[in-house]
Design a protein around this motif. Structure first.
Motif, PDB file in Angstrom:
ATOM      1  N   MET A 205       0.845  -1.176   0.000  1.00 41.79           N
ATOM      2  CA  MET A 205       0.000   0.000   0.000  1.00 41.79           C
ATOM      3  C   MET A 205       0.890   1.239   0.000  1.00 41.79           C
ATOM      4  N   ALA A 206       0.629   2.151  -0.895  1.00 43.66           N
ATOM      5  CA  ALA A 206       1.386   3.400  -0.959  1.00 43.66           C
ATOM      6  C   ALA A 206       0.889   4.338   0.135  1.00 43.66           C
ATOM      7  N   THR A 207       1.795   5.069   0.711  1.00 48.32           N
ATOM      8  CA  THR A 207       1.413   6.033   1.724  1.00 48.32           C
ATOM      9  C   THR A 207       1.605   7.429   1.168  1.00 48.32           C
ATOM     10  N   SER A 208       0.502   8.110   0.960  1.00 45.48           N
ATOM     11  CA  SER A 208       0.525   9.446   0.386  1.00 45.48           C
ATOM     12  C   SER A 208       1.027  10.450   1.411  1.00 45.48           C
ATOM     13  N   LYS A 209       1.973  11.291   1.011  1.00 40.66           N
ATOM     14  CA  LYS A 209       2.513  12.315   1.902  1.00 40.66           C
ATOM     15  C   LYS A 209       1.800  13.643   1.704  1.00 40.66           C
ATOM     16  N   VAL A 210       0.981  13.742   0.683  1.00 42.70           N
ATOM     17  CA  VAL A 210       0.261  14.964   0.370  1.00 42.70           C
ATOM     18  C   VAL A 210      -0.981  15.033   1.256  1.00 42.70           C
ATOM     19  N   LYS A 211      -1.317  16.226   1.740  1.00 42.77           N
ATOM     20  CA  LYS A 211      -2.537  16.430   2.528  1.00 42.77           C
ATOM     21  C   LYS A 211      -3.503  17.256   1.703  1.00 42.77           C
ATOM     22  N   TYR A 212      -4.783  16.953   1.808  1.00 44.88           N
ATOM     23  CA  TYR A 212      -5.806  17.640   1.038  1.00 44.88           C
ATOM     24  C   TYR A 212      -6.953  18.084   1.939  1.00 44.88           C
ATOM     25  N   SER A 213      -7.533  19.230   1.622  1.00 44.44           N
ATOM     26  CA  SER A 213      -8.844  19.549   2.177  1.00 44.44           C
ATOM     27  C   SER A 213      -9.814  18.734   1.334  1.00 44.44           C
ATOM     28  N   GLU A 214     -11.063  18.632   1.776  1.00 45.22           N
ATOM     29  CA  GLU A 214     -12.023  17.852   0.996  1.00 45.22           C
ATOM     30  C   GLU A 214     -12.197  18.439  -0.401  1.00 45.22           C
ATOM     31  N   GLU A 215     -12.274  19.757  -0.493  1.00 47.16           N
ATOM     32  CA  GLU A 215     -12.453  20.419  -1.790  1.00 47.16           C
ATOM     33  C   GLU A 215     -11.261  20.163  -2.712  1.00 47.16           C
ATOM     34  N   GLU A 216     -10.050  20.272  -2.167  1.00 45.91           N
ATOM     35  CA  GLU A 216      -8.845  19.999  -2.961  1.00 45.91           C
ATOM     36  C   GLU A 216      -8.794  18.548  -3.411  1.00 45.91           C
ATOM     37  N   LEU A 217      -9.189  17.647  -2.526  1.00 48.60           N
ATOM     38  CA  LEU A 217      -9.172  16.226  -2.850  1.00 48.60           C
ATOM     39  C   LEU A 217     -10.137  15.922  -3.991  1.00 48.60           C
ATOM     40  N   VAL A 218     -11.336  16.457  -3.918  1.00 51.38           N
ATOM     41  CA  VAL A 218     -12.326  16.218  -4.975  1.00 51.38           C
ATOM     42  C   VAL A 218     -11.816  16.761  -6.309  1.00 51.38           C
ATOM     43  N   SER A 219     -11.260  17.962  -6.281  1.00 46.92           N
ATOM     44  CA  SER A 219     -10.727  18.545  -7.525  1.00 46.92           C
ATOM     45  C   SER A 219      -9.614  17.683  -8.107  1.00 46.92           C
ATOM     46  N   ALA A 220      -8.715  17.227  -7.252  1.00 46.17           N
ATOM     47  CA  ALA A 220      -7.600  16.384  -7.711  1.00 46.17           C
ATOM     48  C   ALA A 220      -8.103  15.034  -8.222  1.00 46.17           C
ATOM     49  N   LEU A 221      -9.116  14.472  -7.561  1.00 45.03           N
ATOM     50  CA  LEU A 221      -9.694  13.208  -8.022  1.00 45.03           C
ATOM     51  C   LEU A 221     -10.330  13.385  -9.399  1.00 45.03           C
ATOM     52  N   LYS A 222     -11.006  14.497  -9.586  1.00 49.32           N
ATOM     53  CA  LYS A 222     -11.654  14.761 -10.874  1.00 49.32           C
ATOM     54  C   LYS A 222     -10.633  14.978 -11.983  1.00 49.32           C
ATOM     55  N   ARG A 223      -9.415  15.370 -11.600  1.00 50.26           N
ATOM     56  CA  ARG A 223      -8.327  15.526 -12.585  1.00 50.26           C
ATOM     57  C   ARG A 223      -7.545  14.221 -12.749  1.00 50.26           C
ATOM     58  N   ASN A 224      -8.017  13.154 -12.100  1.00 45.91           N
ATOM     59  CA  ASN A 224      -7.376  11.830 -12.158  1.00 45.91           C
ATOM     60  C   ASN A 224      -5.936  11.833 -11.652  1.00 45.91           C
ATOM     61  N   GLU A 225      -5.672  12.587 -10.605  1.00 48.50           N
ATOM     62  CA  GLU A 225      -4.320  12.644 -10.047  1.00 48.50           C
ATOM     63  C   GLU A 225      -4.069  11.411  -9.174  1.00 48.50           C
ATOM     64  N   ARG A 226      -3.000  10.724  -9.485  1.00 41.71           N
ATOM     65  CA  ARG A 226      -2.668   9.485  -8.772  1.00 41.71           C
ATOM     66  C   ARG A 226      -2.509   9.705  -7.267  1.00 41.71           C
ATOM     67  N   ASN A 227      -1.819  10.788  -6.869  1.00 42.61           N
ATOM     68  CA  ASN A 227      -1.620  11.066  -5.443  1.00 42.61           C
ATOM     69  C   ASN A 227      -2.945  11.223  -4.703  1.00 42.61           C
ATOM     70  N   ALA A 228      -3.935  11.803  -5.378  1.00 47.85           N
ATOM     71  CA  ALA A 228      -5.245  11.990  -4.755  1.00 47.85           C
ATOM     72  C   ALA A 228      -5.914  10.638  -4.512  1.00 47.85           C
ATOM     73  N   PHE A 229      -5.816   9.729  -5.485  1.00 50.34           N
ATOM     74  CA  PHE A 229      -6.407   8.403  -5.295  1.00 50.34           C
ATOM     75  C   PHE A 229      -5.666   7.624  -4.215  1.00 50.34           C
ATOM     76  N   GLU A 230      -4.352   7.776  -4.144  1.00 53.85           N
ATOM     77  CA  GLU A 230      -3.587   7.124  -3.079  1.00 53.85           C
ATOM     78  C   GLU A 230      -4.009   7.666  -1.713  1.00 53.85           C
ATOM     79  N   PHE A 231      -4.181   8.989  -1.638  1.00 52.45           N
ATOM     80  CA  PHE A 231      -4.622   9.617  -0.397  1.00 52.45           C
ATOM     81  C   PHE A 231      -6.004   9.095  -0.007  1.00 52.45           C
ATOM     82  N   LEU A 232      -6.916   9.062  -0.976  1.00 59.15           N
ATOM     83  CA  LEU A 232      -8.265   8.576  -0.725  1.00 59.15           C
ATOM     84  C   LEU A 232      -8.230   7.143  -0.196  1.00 59.15           C
ATOM     85  N   TYR A 233      -7.454   6.294  -0.849  1.00 59.82           N
ATOM     86  CA  TYR A 233      -7.358   4.895  -0.429  1.00 59.82           C
ATOM     87  C   TYR A 233      -6.733   4.800   0.965  1.00 59.82           C
TER      88      TYR A 233
END
Length: 179
Positions: free
Chosen positions: A1-29
């Motif tokens: 399991m990858a451990t994401s070092k990036v921190k997101y607010s919920e709004e930032e996370l949703v935006s990054a997920l919608k842009r298909n950013e790998r780090n965002a999906f790792e963070f979500l998981y």
């Protein structure tokens, strides 16, 4: 399991997920898979099937993130509903009827927090303030994954008493989470 070092607010996370950013999906998981797995496995009562349903849920999240609307609710609520529905579908496919009490209560408690790791330690600290007879029931039901029936058998307490004490404890816990 990858451990994401990036921190997101919920709004930032949703935006990054919608842009298909790998780090965002790792963070979500990393931050939500544990909570989703607990809900799924409580419903299915089979870890292997729960792992399969969890994988399917993350695929649905990935494919359908554009349909998420923050005006309708928080991201956690949306992904929890995907997991919950996936678990219910899997139980029904086996010809069984899903038990909803534990799922609905767990979702309601968890929605008060964004980080599932923080939830565990903060909630345990708050649960420790409950009366001992309520504390043990909440611990068994929500941190150890026992069903109400299993708690009743293990503690030799009538099922109705288990349910009413858990309900009372949940009402008491809601006071701590009120904003």
């Amino acid at each position: 399991m990858a451990t994401s070092k990036v921190k997101y607010s919920e709004e930032e996370l949703v935006s990054a997920l919608k842009r298909n950013e790998r780090n965002a999906f790792e963070f979500l998981y990393d931050h939500y898979s544990g909570a989703l797995f607990n809900i799924i496995s409580k419903t299915l009562r089979d870890e292997e099937k729960a792992a399969d349903v969890l994988q399917e849920c993350f695929l649905k999240i990935w494919k359908n993130i554009d349909s998420y609307n923050p005006e309708k609710g928080r991201l956690f609520t949306w992904i929890m509903n995907i997991a919950r529905n996936g678990a219910i579908d899997a139980v029904r496919a086996e010809g069984r009827k899903p038990v909803m009490d534990d799922i609905d209560s767990a979702v309601a408690l968890h929605e008060q927090y964004e980080d599932s790791q923080t939830v565990s330690s903060e909630m345990k600290a708050i649960v420790d303030m409950l009366r001992p007879e309520r504390k043990i029931l909440i611990d068994m039901a929500y941190f150890q994954g026992y069903t109400h029936e299993e708690i009743s058998e293990k503690l030799s307490i009538p099922l109705g008493t288990v349910k009413s004490r858990i309900r009372t404890a949940l009402q008491e816990l809601k006071q701590y989470f009120a904003v």
